[in-house]
Design a protein around this motif. Structure first.
Motif, mmCIF file in Angstrom:
data_model
loop_
_atom_site.group_PDB
_atom_site.id
_atom_site.type_symbol
_atom_site.label_atom_id
_atom_site.label_comp_id
_atom_site.label_asym_id
_atom_site.label_seq_id
_atom_site.Cartn_x
_atom_site.Cartn_y
_atom_site.Cartn_z
ATOM 1 N N LYS A 1 16.793 4.053 0.724
ATOM 2 C CA LYS A 1 15.361 3.866 0.505
ATOM 3 C C LYS A 1 15.104 2.694 -0.427
ATOM 4 N N ILE A 2 14.076 1.952 -0.077
ATOM 5 C CA ILE A 2 13.728 0.781 -0.880
ATOM 6 C C ILE A 2 13.062 1.213 -2.188
ATOM 7 N N ILE A 3 12.353 2.354 -2.147
ATOM 8 C CA ILE A 3 11.789 2.941 -3.376
ATOM 9 C C ILE A 3 12.290 4.384 -3.448
ATOM 10 N N GLN A 4 12.826 4.753 -4.587
ATOM 11 C CA GLN A 4 13.321 6.113 -4.760
ATOM 12 C C GLN A 4 12.159 7.059 -5.086
ATOM 13 N N GLU A 5 12.316 8.316 -4.691
ATOM 14 C CA GLU A 5 11.237 9.296 -4.869
ATOM 15 C C GLU A 5 10.883 9.477 -6.345
ATOM 16 N N ASP A 6 11.939 9.519 -7.191
ATOM 17 C CA ASP A 6 11.693 9.776 -8.606
ATOM 18 C C ASP A 6 11.077 8.575 -9.337
ATOM 19 N N GLU A 7 11.111 7.413 -8.710
ATOM 20 C CA GLU A 7 10.514 6.245 -9.377
ATOM 21 C C GLU A 7 9.189 5.834 -8.730
ATOM 22 N N LEU A 8 8.694 6.679 -7.832
ATOM 23 C CA LEU A 8 7.455 6.360 -7.119
ATOM 24 C C LEU A 8 6.268 6.214 -8.073
ATOM 25 N N GLU A 9 6.147 7.178 -8.981
ATOM 26 C CA GLU A 9 5.005 7.161 -9.889
ATOM 27 C C GLU A 9 5.032 5.912 -10.780
ATOM 28 N N ASP A 10 6.220 5.618 -11.303
ATOM 29 C CA ASP A 10 6.369 4.424 -12.150
ATOM 30 C C ASP A 10 6.049 3.161 -11.364
ATOM 31 N N PHE A 11 6.516 3.148 -10.126
ATOM 32 C CA PHE A 11 6.277 1.993 -9.263
ATOM 33 C C PHE A 11 4.771 1.792 -9.057
ATOM 34 N N GLN A 12 4.082 2.899 -8.775
ATOM 35 C CA GLN A 12 2.643 2.808 -8.523
ATOM 36 C C GLN A 12 1.881 2.385 -9.778
ATOM 37 N N LEU A 13 2.306 2.907 -10.916
ATOM 38 C CA LEU A 13 1.641 2.529 -12.175
ATOM 39 C C LEU A 13 1.863 1.049 -12.485
ATOM 40 N N SER A 14 3.107 0.582 -12.240
ATOM 41 C CA SER A 14 3.405 -0.839 -12.467
ATOM 42 C C SER A 14 2.575 -1.713 -11.540
ATOM 43 N N ALA A 15 2.424 -1.252 -10.286
ATOM 44 C CA ALA A 15 1.626 -2.015 -9.311
ATOM 45 C C ALA A 15 0.164 -2.072 -9.757
ATOM 46 N N ASP A 16 -0.361 -0.932 -10.220
ATOM 47 C CA ASP A 16 -1.764 -0.882 -10.698
ATOM 48 C C ASP A 16 -1.971 -1.880 -11.833
ATOM 49 N N GLU A 17 -0.991 -1.882 -12.738
ATOM 50 C CA GLU A 17 -1.084 -2.770 -13.902
ATOM 51 C C GLU A 17 -1.050 -4.245 -13.459
ATOM 52 N N ALA A 18 -0.141 -4.526 -12.524
ATOM 53 C CA ALA A 18 -0.030 -5.913 -12.026
ATOM 54 C C ALA A 18 -1.319 -6.345 -11.342
ATOM 55 N N ILE A 19 -1.903 -5.442 -10.587
ATOM 56 C CA ILE A 19 -3.160 -5.764 -9.884
ATOM 57 C C ILE A 19 -4.270 -6.049 -10.896
ATOM 58 N N ASP A 20 -4.350 -5.205 -11.931
ATOM 59 C CA ASP A 20 -5.394 -5.413 -12.956
ATOM 60 C C ASP A 20 -5.215 -6.748 -13.665
ATOM 61 N N ASN A 21 -3.964 -7.121 -13.896
ATOM 62 C CA ASN A 21 -3.704 -8.371 -14.621
ATOM 63 C C ASN A 21 -3.881 -9.612 -13.754
ATOM 64 N N LEU A 22 -3.500 -9.474 -12.493
ATOM 65 C CA LEU A 22 -3.467 -10.661 -11.633
ATOM 66 C C LEU A 22 -4.781 -10.927 -10.914
ATOM 67 N N PHE A 23 -5.396 -9.858 -10.413
ATOM 68 C CA PHE A 23 -6.613 -10.050 -9.645
ATOM 69 C C PHE A 23 -7.820 -10.164 -10.573
#
Lengths: 339, 203
Positions: free
Chosen positions: A4-26
């Protein structure tokens, strides 16, 4: 290794990091003013049109000059690097001559801008070399080539930062990118091998889905001639290696079978005619890819057939030889007993 | 489904701006293209445009950057809003990961909004997807015309017409002035990445 490209246990962290990146970049560009919003030119005829509506040169001019960075055409190094990344993104989406030339030109401008920086110049020379390869082969360019362009751009951004890096960091960065550059031809070659292998696998799997699993399928027939020859050559190489190992273990018992490449090839052809499933591509050794993702893709594919002895033709050849030896021994014993 | 390039450790998500003709879908993209930082955007491409009408689609690639080693990219598309171009809309909707429905706030466009949303639901069903599962954001565009001579639909009315069953995030906006455009982009981007990452994990 997980498939798997994203592990189940790191899904939440991944999504939070993505949210943060979106807030900073967009976020809206600070230098964007109301006046320029209104006069966006829109191409009004058919076909492909680029909306080159932004003019960062003019917009960034005042801000850049205050930074005290080198300029070409009223643009600072940082602005040029931002534009470079924009062009890479465009090339990522569509490999066209225009996109390649735009990117190449930008690299050349940055090179001119930083003519006294040997590190930046080295990276640019390497990147332009790879772009030349992409220009020649266009859409057939292997993704590793574009990966290198990304790496080069990231390295340039790191080197171009206002706060200077330590000599140790610069050395690490340069060693990393030069090593990526030197192993690129090998990566391209390896990637091509994997593509061929994956295509062959797909062909085999699709055949097996329409026929009974127990059916004996002459897999080689389904492939193109060139691929079949390539697979055969790989098999010959593999068998040669196996023979050498067996020979080392068992002395010269198989010496007669290991004459030269042509002789083995002939034997394989005979074997292929008699037992076509024995040379199916599943018997190929796995290519030890350092690219984890490719291996994961391969792992995600269903196993096409269960493991069995026929996966090792060399052993079958050995067994056939043993059978022959036994028959000869029996004849010899019979001959002795008769005497 | 998002295009996942394992070799390049890259996820490309597809977000489509849908809605009635002349509702402001292309204006949204043009604003984003002008206003976004240059390290986050690629070139904007309009394919086959006549006058102020999109006949095929507009495209704007955006890069979020590396998240835990994965390069995340979002590709924004618009569809032609006019009813007759349904085949093109279906084509652009293929493999969609997130949708922004740009509704026109003008009162005269009330029916067109409903018709377009119904068309979206129908086209999504044809793609074997459920509108309730796919990330969707409603943008009530042209709010800058509020208080002018042209009557507008109220937010409540638009919610009643378009969002009473869907219950998805809805945002007032003015694509021409840029109000609410970035909020829409952020909302749909976050929802889409959640949707795609969950699908990747669930595979």
């Amino acid at each position: 290794m997980s498939d798997k490209i994203i592990q189940e246990d790191e899904l939440e962290d991944f999504q939070l990091s993505a949210d943060e990146a979106i807030d900073n970049l967009f976020v809206e560009d600070g230098i964007f003013d109301d006046e320029s919003k209104e006069d966006t030119p829109v191409e009004k005829t058919g076909g492909f049109w680029d909306h080159d509506t932004d003019s960062p040169e003019k917009e960034d001019q005042a801000a850049n000059k205050s930074k005290g960075l080198p300029f070409v055409g009223d643009m600072s190094l940082n602005d040029r690097l931002a534009r470079l990344q924009e062009y890479i993104l465009s090339l990522d989406w569509e490999v066209t001559t225009t996109n390649i030339f735009k990117l190449m030109n930008e690299f050349k401008i940055i090179k001119k801008l930083t003519s006294d920086d040997r590190n930046i110049n080295t990276i640019i020379v390497m990147a332009i070399g790879i772009l030349d390869y992409i220009k020649d082969v266009k859409t057939s360019a292997k993704p590793v080539a574009l990966q290198f362009i990304h790496q080069a751009s990231e390295s340039l951004v790191t080197l171009g930062k206002d706060d200077k890096l330590s000599p140790k960091d610069i050395k690490t960065l340069m060693v990393k990118i030069i090593s990526s550059y030197t192993k690129l031809p090998l990566d391209v070659k390896k990637y091509s091998k994997i593509i061929i292998k994956k295509k062959a696998k797909q062909a085999t799997v699709s055949q097996q889905t329409v026929q009974s699993p127990s059916a004996e399928i002459p897999v080689a027939e389904s492939r193109g001639e060139g691929l079949a020859v390539k697979l055969l050559m790989e098999k010959i190489e593999r068998i040669e290696v196996d023979f050498k190992k067996i020979e080392q273990e068992q002395g010269n018992t198989l010496k007669g079978m290991q004459e030269n490449m042509d002789a083995i090839s002939e034997r394989l052809k005979i074997l292929e005619e008699n037992t076509p499933e024995k040379i199916s591509y599943e018997s190929q050794p796995e290519i030890n890819s350092t690219d984890e993702t490719i291996s994961m893709a391969e792992l995600s594919e269903p196993l096409s057939r269960p493991y069995h002895l026929t996966q090792y033709p060399c052993l079958l050849l050995t067994m056939k030889n043993l059978q022959l030896n036994l028959i000869l021994l029996l004849i010899f014993f019979k001959y002795l007993t008769k005497k | 489904m998002a295009f996942i390039d394992l070799a390049r450790k890259e996820i490309n998500c597809k977000v489509v701006f849908y809605g009635p003709g002349r509702g402001g879908k292309t204006t949204n993209l043009i604003y984003l293209h002008k206003a976004l930082k240059s390290n986050a955007k690629g070139k904007m491409v309009s394919i086959d445009t006549k006058g102020d009408r999109t006949l095929f689609f507009d495209f704007l690639p955006l890069a979020i950057g590396k998240i835990r080693g994965l390069d995340i990219k979002i590709q924004l598309y618009t569809v032609p809003g006019q009813v007759m171009y349904n085949a093109t809309r279906k084509l652009v909707l293929k493999g969609v990961d997130g949708i922004v429905f740009v509704a026109d706030s003008l009162s005269v466009q009330k029916e067109k909004n409903i018709e377009s949303l119904e068309n979206l639901i129908e086209n999504i069903q044809e793609e074997n997807m459920d509108i309730k599962n796919i990330p969707l954001v409603l943008q009530y565009n042209k709010r800058d015309m509020d208080g002018g001579k042209i009557p507008l639909l109220s937010i409540e009315e638009m919610d009643q017409d378009l969002n009473s069953t869907l219950k998805v995030p809805s945002l007032p906006a003015s694509a021409l002035k840029g109000t609410g455009v970035f909020d829409t982009l952020k909302t749909i981007s976050k929802l889409t990445i959640r949707y795609v990452s969950q699908k990747v994990v669930g595979q």
